[in-house]
Motif scaffolding. Structure first.
Motif, PDB file in Angstrom:
ATOM      1  N   SER A  41     -27.327  79.612  30.730  1.00  0.00           N
ATOM      2  CA  SER A  41     -26.673  78.717  29.764  1.00  0.00           C
ATOM      3  C   SER A  41     -27.609  77.679  29.176  1.00  0.00           C
ATOM      4  O   SER A  41     -27.158  76.831  28.393  1.00  0.00           O
ATOM      5  CB  SER A  41     -25.491  77.990  30.444  1.00  0.00           C
ATOM      6  OG  SER A  41     -25.974  77.063  31.404  1.00  0.00           O
ATOM      7  N   GLY A  42     -28.879  77.709  29.537  1.00  0.00           N
ATOM      8  CA  GLY A  42     -29.788  76.677  29.058  1.00  0.00           C
ATOM      9  C   GLY A  42     -29.459  75.296  29.586  1.00  0.00           C
ATOM     10  O   GLY A  42     -29.910  74.286  29.033  1.00  0.00           O
ATOM     11  N   GLY A  43     -28.678  75.236  30.661  1.00  0.00           N
ATOM     12  CA  GLY A  43     -28.281  73.944  31.215  1.00  0.00           C
ATOM     13  C   GLY A  43     -27.164  73.291  30.415  1.00  0.00           C
ATOM     14  O   GLY A  43     -27.200  72.089  30.113  1.00  0.00           O
ATOM     15  N   ALA A  44     -26.133  74.048  30.089  1.00  0.00           N
ATOM     16  CA  ALA A  44     -25.029  73.526  29.286  1.00  0.00           C
ATOM     17  C   ALA A  44     -24.099  72.649  30.110  1.00  0.00           C
ATOM     18  O   ALA A  44     -23.755  72.999  31.248  1.00  0.00           O
ATOM     19  CB  ALA A  44     -24.235  74.679  28.669  1.00  0.00           C
TER      20      ALA A  44
ATOM     21  N   PRO B  12     -22.498  78.933  26.220  1.00  0.00           N
ATOM     22  CA  PRO B  12     -22.238  79.129  24.791  1.00  0.00           C
ATOM     23  C   PRO B  12     -23.354  79.960  24.144  1.00  0.00           C
ATOM     24  O   PRO B  12     -24.526  79.599  24.213  1.00  0.00           O
ATOM     25  CB  PRO B  12     -22.219  77.691  24.249  1.00  0.00           C
ATOM     26  CG  PRO B  12     -21.837  76.844  25.424  1.00  0.00           C
ATOM     27  CD  PRO B  12     -22.474  77.499  26.603  1.00  0.00           C
ATOM     28  N   THR B  13     -22.961  81.075  23.532  1.00  0.00           N
ATOM     29  CA  THR B  13     -23.927  82.031  22.995  1.00  0.00           C
ATOM     30  C   THR B  13     -23.484  82.467  21.602  1.00  0.00           C
ATOM     31  O   THR B  13     -22.300  82.667  21.347  1.00  0.00           O
ATOM     32  CB  THR B  13     -24.036  83.263  23.921  1.00  0.00           C
ATOM     33  OG1 THR B  13     -24.293  82.815  25.263  1.00  0.00           O
ATOM     34  CG2 THR B  13     -25.163  84.178  23.488  1.00  0.00           C
ATOM     35  N   ALA B  14     -24.459  82.646  20.729  1.00  0.00           N
ATOM     36  CA  ALA B  14     -24.188  82.957  19.320  1.00  0.00           C
ATOM     37  C   ALA B  14     -23.846  84.434  19.131  1.00  0.00           C
ATOM     38  O   ALA B  14     -24.676  85.240  18.720  1.00  0.00           O
ATOM     39  CB  ALA B  14     -25.385  82.582  18.463  1.00  0.00           C
ATOM     40  N   THR B  15     -22.607  84.790  19.459  1.00  0.00           N
ATOM     41  CA  THR B  15     -22.118  86.157  19.247  1.00  0.00           C
ATOM     42  C   THR B  15     -20.832  86.093  18.429  1.00  0.00           C
ATOM     43  O   THR B  15     -20.400  85.015  18.014  1.00  0.00           O
ATOM     44  CB  THR B  15     -21.815  86.860  20.579  1.00  0.00           C
ATOM     45  OG1 THR B  15     -20.653  86.253  21.175  1.00  0.00           O
ATOM     46  CG2 THR B  15     -22.992  86.759  21.545  1.00  0.00           C
TER      47      THR B  15
ATOM     48  N   HIS C 111     -17.830  74.490  34.456  1.00  0.00           N
ATOM     49  CA  HIS C 111     -17.368  73.327  33.698  1.00  0.00           C
ATOM     50  C   HIS C 111     -16.028  73.666  33.032  1.00  0.00           C
ATOM     51  O   HIS C 111     -15.593  74.815  33.063  1.00  0.00           O
ATOM     52  CB  HIS C 111     -18.405  72.898  32.656  1.00  0.00           C
ATOM     53  CG  HIS C 111     -18.741  73.952  31.652  1.00  0.00           C
ATOM     54  ND1 HIS C 111     -17.954  74.246  30.551  1.00  0.00           N
ATOM     55  CD2 HIS C 111     -19.803  74.801  31.568  1.00  0.00           C
ATOM     56  CE1 HIS C 111     -18.503  75.206  29.845  1.00  0.00           C
ATOM     57  NE2 HIS C 111     -19.626  75.579  30.429  1.00  0.00           N
ATOM     58  N   THR C 112     -15.390  72.681  32.468  1.00  0.00           N
ATOM     59  CA  THR C 112     -14.052  72.895  31.910  1.00  0.00           C
ATOM     60  C   THR C 112     -14.025  72.597  30.414  1.00  0.00           C
ATOM     61  O   THR C 112     -14.816  71.815  29.898  1.00  0.00           O
ATOM     62  CB  THR C 112     -13.010  71.999  32.605  1.00  0.00           C
ATOM     63  OG1 THR C 112     -13.396  70.628  32.454  1.00  0.00           O
ATOM     64  CG2 THR C 112     -12.897  72.344  34.071  1.00  0.00           C
ATOM     65  N   SER C 113     -13.086  73.247  29.755  1.00  0.00           N
ATOM     66  CA  SER C 113     -12.863  73.036  28.325  1.00  0.00           C
ATOM     67  C   SER C 113     -11.389  73.279  28.047  1.00  0.00           C
ATOM     68  O   SER C 113     -10.818  74.266  28.534  1.00  0.00           O
ATOM     69  CB  SER C 113     -13.733  73.998  27.506  1.00  0.00           C
ATOM     70  OG  SER C 113     -13.528  73.812  26.125  1.00  0.00           O
ATOM     71  N   ALA C 114     -10.764  72.393  27.300  1.00  0.00           N
ATOM     72  CA  ALA C 114      -9.335  72.528  27.013  1.00  0.00           C
ATOM     73  C   ALA C 114      -9.049  73.860  26.325  1.00  0.00           C
ATOM     74  O   ALA C 114      -9.827  74.325  25.489  1.00  0.00           O
ATOM     75  CB  ALA C 114      -8.874  71.381  26.126  1.00  0.00           C
ATOM     76  N   GLY C 115      -7.948  74.472  26.714  1.00  0.00           N
ATOM     77  CA  GLY C 115      -7.524  75.714  26.087  1.00  0.00           C
ATOM     78  C   GLY C 115      -8.139  76.975  26.669  1.00  0.00           C
ATOM     79  O   GLY C 115      -7.918  78.062  26.142  1.00  0.00           O
TER      80      GLY C 115
END
Length: 252
Positions: A247-250, A189-192, A149-153
């Motif tokens: 990813s838990g299906g992110a 996305p992971t809480a690190t 998937h994509t995310s700006a930046g």
């Protein structure tokens, strides 16, 4: 060491590397972690791993400094000898860097830092350690769900991880005659503390991403570590050249 197997986890002093080291240790592997800067933090991780009953050690390594790899291989050989071993069984290429910014804000230094660490360093470390890796060994390269998937930046970071996935498939073919399995794990996305700890500390960001995830939350480091430990196990012995997204299906 219960199983007699030994794993090397780069960037193992914190975050996903720390969780992976502990997950492998709980399964009876001796674990060597690498760290770039904070020796005290690395030693604390060694103690955490030893609490599982496994052997553990830490070696300094800057994955972006390819010229240092011969000396690192010598240090690794000395550590293996202390454990009455000559070979690694598992290599987890976790160490990486992410510098995020829009097209106009990314500098040449930003670009080079990410490519030197995430791609160049990963490739040449595998090259340096291939003679030390046992036939039938396993290599896990840590990628990212951002290759799907994509995310700006995130353009350069995502491109570097896409390159890692291509390396994974190609090296699986090259190392296949030695029965070495090469796979990639792509965390979501992971809480690190990665990217300044945004996924761990920014409640609004966590809430927004949780709403876009099939399982309704962001991941925890231990969940990535457990997935890597499962992938290097005998249960998945017929799996190579694959990308496993954790990813838990992110952002489906």
């Amino acid at each position: 060491m219960e199983s007699g197997r030994i794993a090397l986890v780069t960037g193992g002093n914190r975050g996903l590397g720390w969780a992976t080291a502990r997950a492998l240790a709980r399964r009876g592997l001796g674990v060597i972690i690498t760290y770039r800067g904070d020796a005290r933090e690395a030693e604390e991780t060694v103690k955490n791993v030893q609490e599982t009953g496994a052997a553990a050690a830490a070696l300094r390594l800057d994955v972006s400094d390819v010229a240092s790899f011969p000396a690192f291989v010598s240090d690794l050989a000395a550590q293996l000898e202390r454990w009455d071993a000559t070979r690694l069984d598992v290599l987890v290429n976790n160490a990486g860097v992410g510098l995020f910014g829009s097209l106009e804000s990314v500098t040449v230094d930003d670009y080079d830092t990410m490519m030197d660490t995430n791609v160049r360093g990963t490739f040449f470390l595998i090259q340096a350690l291939a003679p030390v890796l046992a036939d039938g060994g396993r290599i896990i390269n840590v990628s990212s769900s951002l290759t799907r998937h994509t995310s700006a930046g995130t353009s350069v970071y995502s491109a570097s991880k896409a390159a890692v996935e291509v390396l994974t498939r190609t090296l699986a073919v090259e190392l296949g005659p030695r029965k070495i399995r090469v796979n990639a794990v792509a965390p979501g996305p992971t809480a690190t503390d990665f990217n300044g700890g945004a996924m761990r500390d920014d409640a609004r960001l966590r809430e927004g991403l949780s709403a876009q995830t099939a399982l309704g939350r962001v991941g925890e480091p231990q969940e990535i570590g457990d997935a890597i430990a499962a992938l290097v196990s005998e249960d998945l012995r017929w799996v190579t050249a694959q990308r496993l997204e954790v990813s838990g299906g992110a952002l489906l």
